[in-house]
Design a protein around this motif. Structure first.
Motif, PDB file in Angstrom:
ATOM      1  N   PRO A 103       0.839  -1.212   0.000  1.00 39.13           N
ATOM      2  CA  PRO A 103       0.000   0.000   0.000  1.00 39.13           C
ATOM      3  C   PRO A 103       0.868   1.254   0.000  1.00 39.13           C
ATOM      4  O   PRO A 103       1.996   1.246   0.496  1.00 39.13           O
ATOM      5  CB  PRO A 103      -0.793  -0.118   1.312  1.00 39.13           C
ATOM      6  N   ARG A 104       0.322   2.342  -0.516  1.00 39.06           N
ATOM      7  CA  ARG A 104       1.060   3.602  -0.562  1.00 39.06           C
ATOM      8  C   ARG A 104       1.428   4.102   0.834  1.00 39.06           C
ATOM      9  O   ARG A 104       2.465   4.714   1.035  1.00 39.06           O
ATOM     10  CB  ARG A 104       0.249   4.657  -1.317  1.00 39.06           C
ATOM     11  N   LYS A 105       0.566   3.859   1.811  1.00 32.80           N
ATOM     12  CA  LYS A 105       0.866   4.297   3.178  1.00 32.80           C
ATOM     13  C   LYS A 105       2.115   3.605   3.709  1.00 32.80           C
ATOM     14  O   LYS A 105       2.916   4.197   4.444  1.00 32.80           O
ATOM     15  CB  LYS A 105      -0.320   4.014   4.093  1.00 32.80           C
ATOM     16  N   ILE A 112      10.194   7.425   5.095  1.00 29.04           N
ATOM     17  CA  ILE A 112      10.291   8.542   6.046  1.00 29.04           C
ATOM     18  C   ILE A 112      11.388   8.318   7.080  1.00 29.04           C
ATOM     19  O   ILE A 112      12.094   9.268   7.471  1.00 29.04           O
ATOM     20  CB  ILE A 112       8.928   8.789   6.754  1.00 29.04           C
ATOM     21  N   PHE A 113      11.578   7.079   7.511  1.00 31.44           N
ATOM     22  CA  PHE A 113      12.584   6.807   8.543  1.00 31.44           C
ATOM     23  C   PHE A 113      13.999   7.106   8.048  1.00 31.44           C
ATOM     24  O   PHE A 113      14.734   7.873   8.700  1.00 31.44           O
ATOM     25  CB  PHE A 113      12.452   5.373   9.039  1.00 31.44           C
ATOM     26  N   LEU A 138      19.830  13.113  -0.446  1.00 31.34           N
ATOM     27  CA  LEU A 138      19.141  11.839  -0.266  1.00 31.34           C
ATOM     28  C   LEU A 138      17.936  12.008   0.650  1.00 31.34           C
ATOM     29  O   LEU A 138      16.860  11.449   0.392  1.00 31.34           O
ATOM     30  CB  LEU A 138      20.113  10.803   0.297  1.00 31.34           C
ATOM     31  N   SER A 139      18.097  12.802   1.699  1.00 31.65           N
ATOM     32  CA  SER A 139      16.978  13.078   2.600  1.00 31.65           C
ATOM     33  C   SER A 139      15.836  13.749   1.845  1.00 31.65           C
ATOM     34  O   SER A 139      14.667  13.357   1.979  1.00 31.65           O
ATOM     35  CB  SER A 139      17.439  13.977   3.750  1.00 31.65           C
ATOM     36  N   PHE A 140      16.157  14.746   1.039  1.00 27.93           N
ATOM     37  CA  PHE A 140      15.142  15.453   0.263  1.00 27.93           C
ATOM     38  C   PHE A 140      14.402  14.497  -0.672  1.00 27.93           C
ATOM     39  O   PHE A 140      13.166  14.499  -0.738  1.00 27.93           O
ATOM     40  CB  PHE A 140      15.787  16.576  -0.547  1.00 27.93           C
ATOM     41  N   ALA A 146       8.297   9.825   0.132  1.00 19.21           N
ATOM     42  CA  ALA A 146       7.410   9.521   1.262  1.00 19.21           C
ATOM     43  C   ALA A 146       6.123  10.320   1.218  1.00 19.21           C
ATOM     44  O   ALA A 146       5.040   9.787   1.493  1.00 19.21           O
ATOM     45  CB  ALA A 146       8.146   9.787   2.573  1.00 19.21           C
ATOM     46  N   LEU A 147       6.217  11.595   0.850  1.00 24.31           N
ATOM     47  CA  LEU A 147       5.074  12.500   0.988  1.00 24.31           C
ATOM     48  C   LEU A 147       4.343  12.808  -0.319  1.00 24.31           C
ATOM     49  O   LEU A 147       3.177  13.201  -0.294  1.00 24.31           O
ATOM     50  CB  LEU A 147       5.544  13.810   1.626  1.00 24.31           C
ATOM     51  N   ILE A 148       5.026  12.634  -1.447  1.00 27.94           N
ATOM     52  CA  ILE A 148       4.408  13.003  -2.729  1.00 27.94           C
ATOM     53  C   ILE A 148       4.212  11.784  -3.647  1.00 27.94           C
ATOM     54  O   ILE A 148       3.096  11.468  -4.047  1.00 27.94           O
ATOM     55  CB  ILE A 148       5.251  14.083  -3.447  1.00 27.94           C
ATOM     56  N   ILE A 149       5.308  11.104  -3.956  1.00 26.37           N
ATOM     57  CA  ILE A 149       5.229   9.992  -4.915  1.00 26.37           C
ATOM     58  C   ILE A 149       4.560   8.768  -4.299  1.00 26.37           C
ATOM     59  O   ILE A 149       3.711   8.124  -4.918  1.00 26.37           O
ATOM     60  CB  ILE A 149       6.635   9.624  -5.437  1.00 26.37           C
TER      61      ILE A 149
END
Length: 234
Positions: A103-105, A112-113, A138-140, A146-149
């Protein structure tokens, strides 16, 4: 001895030979693969150019052909095409053998970790240029994933990345330590004042971050173009 060129040829040989395998059919993805690698390579070559100019790394001219593009050894420029081509072949192989989607979640949590870890590293090692820049970029990119794709393919990507580390460590191990039986001089020389000097054998740990950023960027473009082509067909 053209060590760098020989390594590139060997790296390309296997995936190129099996690009037409009837199961993986890598050649059928070339329409998405080559533009993705090119877009990624433009960014990485600019990065490489400035780091080389700043003396963060340099090249032993004894082991390269002597031809240059944008003041970079031709082999270094080709690195950004050959290595992603080979690693994305590994990625396609993983996709063929691992059918499970997530799942995307879940993909958000997976990204994120490490994104937070690399963000912290970019501040902790702010005085070490290679470490800081690698960690920040790499963080970016991980935060974007994590938040967009929120890629459903992220588990397969990380599996392919960890498999890719095996040939990468062989490839990069020779570049950073030389061939002990022939010559112990490295092909690529790092400024010790710009890295943590934590090494995996002879390889700066930052190189594994560099590879992760490069492959994730290429894979994001690659999967986007594959999806766009499928939608366009319908």
């Amino acid at each position: 001895m053209y060590t760098y060129s020989i390594l590139l040829v060997l790296t390309l040989a296997f995936p190129l030979m099996f690009s037409f395998d009837s199961r993986i059919k890598y050649y059928k993805k070339f329409h998405a693969l080559f533009p993705s690698i090119f877009i990624m390579a433009v960014f990485m070559i600019v990065w490489d150019y400035f780091f080389t100019k700043a003396g963060i790394w340099s090249f032993n001219h004894k082991y390269i052909t002597g031809y240059h593009v944008f003041n970079l050894p031709t082999e270094e420029v080709l690195f950004f095409f050959v290595v992603p081509f080979s690693c994305l072949f590994i990625y396609e192989s993983v996709k063929y053998f691992v059918k499970t989607e997530i799942p995307r979640k879940t993909s958000t949590l997976i990204c994120i970790f490490p994104a937070l870890i690399f963000l912290v590293m970019s501040f902790v090692f702010k005085d070490l240029t290679y470490t800081m820049v690698c960690s920040a970029f790499l963080s970016f990119l991980l935060f974007v994933n994590a938040l967009i794709i929120k890629p459903p393919y992220i588990v397969k990507f990380f599996l392919a990345y960890f498999v890719s580390l095996v040939p990468f460590f062989v490839f990069n191990g020779i570049l950073t330590s030389g061939l002990k039986s022939i010559d112990e001089n490295p092909v690529v020389i790092y400024s010790t004042s710009e890295i943590t000097n934590f090494r995996i054998i002879s390889i700066p740990v930052e190189d594994s971050f560099y590879l992760l950023f490069m492959l994730l960027l290429a894979t994001n473009f690659y999967e986007f173009l594959l999806t766009y082509r499928r939608v366009e067909k319908h």
